[in-house]
Design a protein around this motif. Structure first.
Motif, PDB file in Angstrom:
ATOM      1  N   ARG A  53     -25.596  33.919  -1.463  1.00 55.19           N
ATOM      2  CA  ARG A  53     -26.890  33.353  -1.847  1.00 55.19           C
ATOM      3  C   ARG A  53     -27.551  34.156  -2.973  1.00 55.19           C
ATOM      4  O   ARG A  53     -28.251  33.599  -3.804  1.00 55.19           O
ATOM      5  CB  ARG A  53     -27.835  33.337  -0.637  1.00 55.19           C
ATOM      6  CG  ARG A  53     -27.363  32.548   0.567  1.00 55.19           C
ATOM      7  CD  ARG A  53     -27.576  31.044   0.403  1.00 55.19           C
ATOM      8  NE  ARG A  53     -26.652  30.397  -0.491  1.00 55.19           N
ATOM      9  CZ  ARG A  53     -25.389  30.092  -0.197  1.00 55.19           C
ATOM     10  NH1 ARG A  53     -24.881  30.395   0.957  1.00 55.19           N
ATOM     11  NH2 ARG A  53     -24.625  29.476  -1.064  1.00 55.19           N
ATOM     12  N   LYS A  54     -27.311  35.486  -2.976  1.00 57.46           N
ATOM     13  CA  LYS A  54     -27.953  36.337  -3.967  1.00 57.46           C
ATOM     14  C   LYS A  54     -27.160  36.450  -5.255  1.00 57.46           C
ATOM     15  O   LYS A  54     -27.673  36.907  -6.280  1.00 57.46           O
ATOM     16  CB  LYS A  54     -28.165  37.737  -3.383  1.00 57.46           C
ATOM     17  CG  LYS A  54     -29.160  37.765  -2.233  1.00 57.46           C
ATOM     18  CD  LYS A  54     -29.318  39.164  -1.665  1.00 57.46           C
ATOM     19  CE  LYS A  54     -30.316  39.183  -0.512  1.00 57.46           C
ATOM     20  NZ  LYS A  54     -30.456  40.559   0.073  1.00 57.46           N
ATOM     21  N   ARG A  57     -27.161  24.611   1.270  1.00 58.77           N
ATOM     22  CA  ARG A  57     -28.502  24.808   1.816  1.00 58.77           C
ATOM     23  C   ARG A  57     -28.570  25.953   2.830  1.00 58.77           C
ATOM     24  O   ARG A  57     -29.584  26.129   3.500  1.00 58.77           O
ATOM     25  CB  ARG A  57     -28.993  23.511   2.483  1.00 58.77           C
ATOM     26  CG  ARG A  57     -29.128  22.343   1.521  1.00 58.77           C
ATOM     27  CD  ARG A  57     -29.661  21.110   2.221  1.00 58.77           C
ATOM     28  NE  ARG A  57     -28.800  20.691   3.313  1.00 58.77           N
ATOM     29  CZ  ARG A  57     -27.697  19.978   3.172  1.00 58.77           C
ATOM     30  NH1 ARG A  57     -27.306  19.627   1.956  1.00 58.77           N
ATOM     31  NH2 ARG A  57     -26.973  19.618   4.214  1.00 58.77           N
ATOM     32  N   SER A  58     -27.481  26.720   2.960  1.00 57.96           N
ATOM     33  CA  SER A  58     -27.513  27.818   3.933  1.00 57.96           C
ATOM     34  C   SER A  58     -28.414  28.935   3.432  1.00 57.96           C
ATOM     35  O   SER A  58     -28.592  29.129   2.226  1.00 57.96           O
ATOM     36  CB  SER A  58     -26.102  28.354   4.195  1.00 57.96           C
ATOM     37  OG  SER A  58     -25.531  28.854   3.020  1.00 57.96           O
ATOM     38  N   SER A  59     -29.017  29.665   4.359  1.00 59.18           N
ATOM     39  CA  SER A  59     -30.002  30.684   4.008  1.00 59.18           C
ATOM     40  C   SER A  59     -29.840  31.899   4.903  1.00 59.18           C
ATOM     41  O   SER A  59     -28.979  31.941   5.784  1.00 59.18           O
ATOM     42  CB  SER A  59     -31.417  30.115   4.170  1.00 59.18           C
ATOM     43  OG  SER A  59     -31.658  29.816   5.545  1.00 59.18           O
ATOM     44  N   SER A  60     -30.689  32.896   4.691  1.00 57.38           N
ATOM     45  CA  SER A  60     -30.646  34.092   5.526  1.00 57.38           C
ATOM     46  C   SER A  60     -30.977  33.750   6.976  1.00 57.38           C
ATOM     47  O   SER A  60     -30.472  34.376   7.907  1.00 57.38           O
ATOM     48  CB  SER A  60     -31.624  35.144   4.993  1.00 57.38           C
ATOM     49  OG  SER A  60     -32.940  34.613   4.921  1.00 57.38           O
ATOM     50  N   ARG A  61     -31.815  32.736   7.188  1.00 54.28           N
ATOM     51  CA  ARG A  61     -32.155  32.314   8.555  1.00 54.28           C
ATOM     52  C   ARG A  61     -30.912  31.784   9.267  1.00 54.28           C
ATOM     53  O   ARG A  61     -30.676  32.078  10.443  1.00 54.28           O
ATOM     54  CB  ARG A  61     -33.230  31.232   8.512  1.00 54.28           C
ATOM     55  CG  ARG A  61     -33.624  30.700   9.893  1.00 54.28           C
ATOM     56  CD  ARG A  61     -34.847  29.815   9.776  1.00 54.28           C
ATOM     57  NE  ARG A  61     -34.577  28.625   8.989  1.00 54.28           N
ATOM     58  CZ  ARG A  61     -34.147  27.465   9.506  1.00 54.28           C
ATOM     59  NH1 ARG A  61     -33.951  27.357  10.808  1.00 54.28           N
ATOM     60  NH2 ARG A  61     -33.930  26.430   8.741  1.00 54.28           N
ATOM     61  N   HIS A  62     -30.095  31.021   8.560  1.00 58.83           N
ATOM     62  CA  HIS A  62     -28.872  30.498   9.141  1.00 58.83           C
ATOM     63  C   HIS A  62     -27.871  31.621   9.410  1.00 58.83           C
ATOM     64  O   HIS A  62     -27.123  31.579  10.395  1.00 58.83           O
ATOM     65  CB  HIS A  62     -28.251  29.447   8.219  1.00 58.83           C
ATOM     66  CG  HIS A  62     -29.129  28.262   8.000  1.00 58.83           C
ATOM     67  ND1 HIS A  62     -29.515  27.835   6.745  1.00 58.83           N
ATOM     68  CD2 HIS A  62     -29.743  27.436   8.882  1.00 58.83           C
ATOM     69  CE1 HIS A  62     -30.302  26.776   6.864  1.00 58.83           C
ATOM     70  NE2 HIS A  62     -30.452  26.522   8.141  1.00 58.83           N
TER      71      HIS A  62
END
Length: 229
Positions: free
Chosen positions: A227-228, A166-171
């Motif tokens: 992620r990408k 669930r990690s994202s660019s915000r994290h």
């Protein structure tokens, strides 16, 4: 060289590292609690005359964050937000060891006044390492064990952050900001106490600060790439 095979092996290694992260965090925290709590001579650098209140404070700062995060990660899985913040703190914790012990030991980057102070405190303490320079700083047993354990915990925590579903660019941004904010603490100390920091100390601390920022930034970029992909 088979690039696909190498990439697969790296991915498998990261999976193993990620799965070991909470156990290593708990081990690191437990080790810090042990050495600060028992303060066994001649294996530890800490003052022998510390009160129990001082030891409790040292345990709360140096040991408990690792144990708490490792326990939560075991129970709930990797939470990207928690791990992003913890990663910055762990990077700072590891790189400060680099400044105090390993830049002086490997590269003799240390001012003469601090070298004299540390050498006096290390007198009579056990060490497993040979002397590299004449009258150089040689880490005690406690820090000789602590540094590789910290590095391994740092690598495994970074892997768990990158592999978190669930990690994202915000994290990733939070990880960078966390590392940057904590790294600025010794930077502020240099500014406030400039006269007490000799050129070698400023250089060593600058290297540690830069490493902390560079590490969290690299992990964040790898996380974005993952992620990408």
């Amino acid at each position: 060289i088979n690039i696909t095979s190498c990439a697969y092996r790296v991915k498998i290694s990261m999976n193993y590292l990620a799965s070991a992260a909470p156990y290593l965090q708990i081990a690191l925290g437990g080790y810090e609690c042990l050495v600060w709590g028992l303060n066994l001579k001649p294996y530890t650098f800490h003052p022998v005359n510390m009160s129990w209140a001082q030891r409790a404070m040292a345990i709360a700062i140096n040991g408990m964050p690792h144990i708490v995060h490792g326990t939560l990660q075991l129970r709930r899985g990797t939470r990207p937000l928690d791990t992003a913040v913890y990663l910055g703190g762990l990077s700072f914790f590891t790189n400060i060891q680099t400044y105090f012990w390993w830049l002086p030991y490997f590269f003799n980057i240390i001012s003469e006044p601090r070298a004299i102070e540390f050498t006096e405190k290390l007198d009579g303490l056990a060490t497993w390492l040979p002397e590299r320079f004449s009258d150089s700083l040689v880490p005690d047993v406690e820090h000789t064990v602590l540094f590789p354990l910290s590095l391994l915990t740092l690598a495994s925590t970074a892997a768990s952050f990158v592999k978190a579903p669930r990690s994202s660019s915000r994290h990733s941004a939070i990880a960078v900001l966390s590392g940057f904010a904590l790294a600025m603490l010794p930077g502020a100390q240099i500014i406030l106490q400039k006269k007490e920091f000799h050129a070698e100390d400023r250089r060593g601390l600058g290297i540690a600060v830069a490493n902390s920022i560079l590490f969290t930034t690299t992990v964040a970029l790898v996380n974005l790439w993952e992620r990408k992909a």
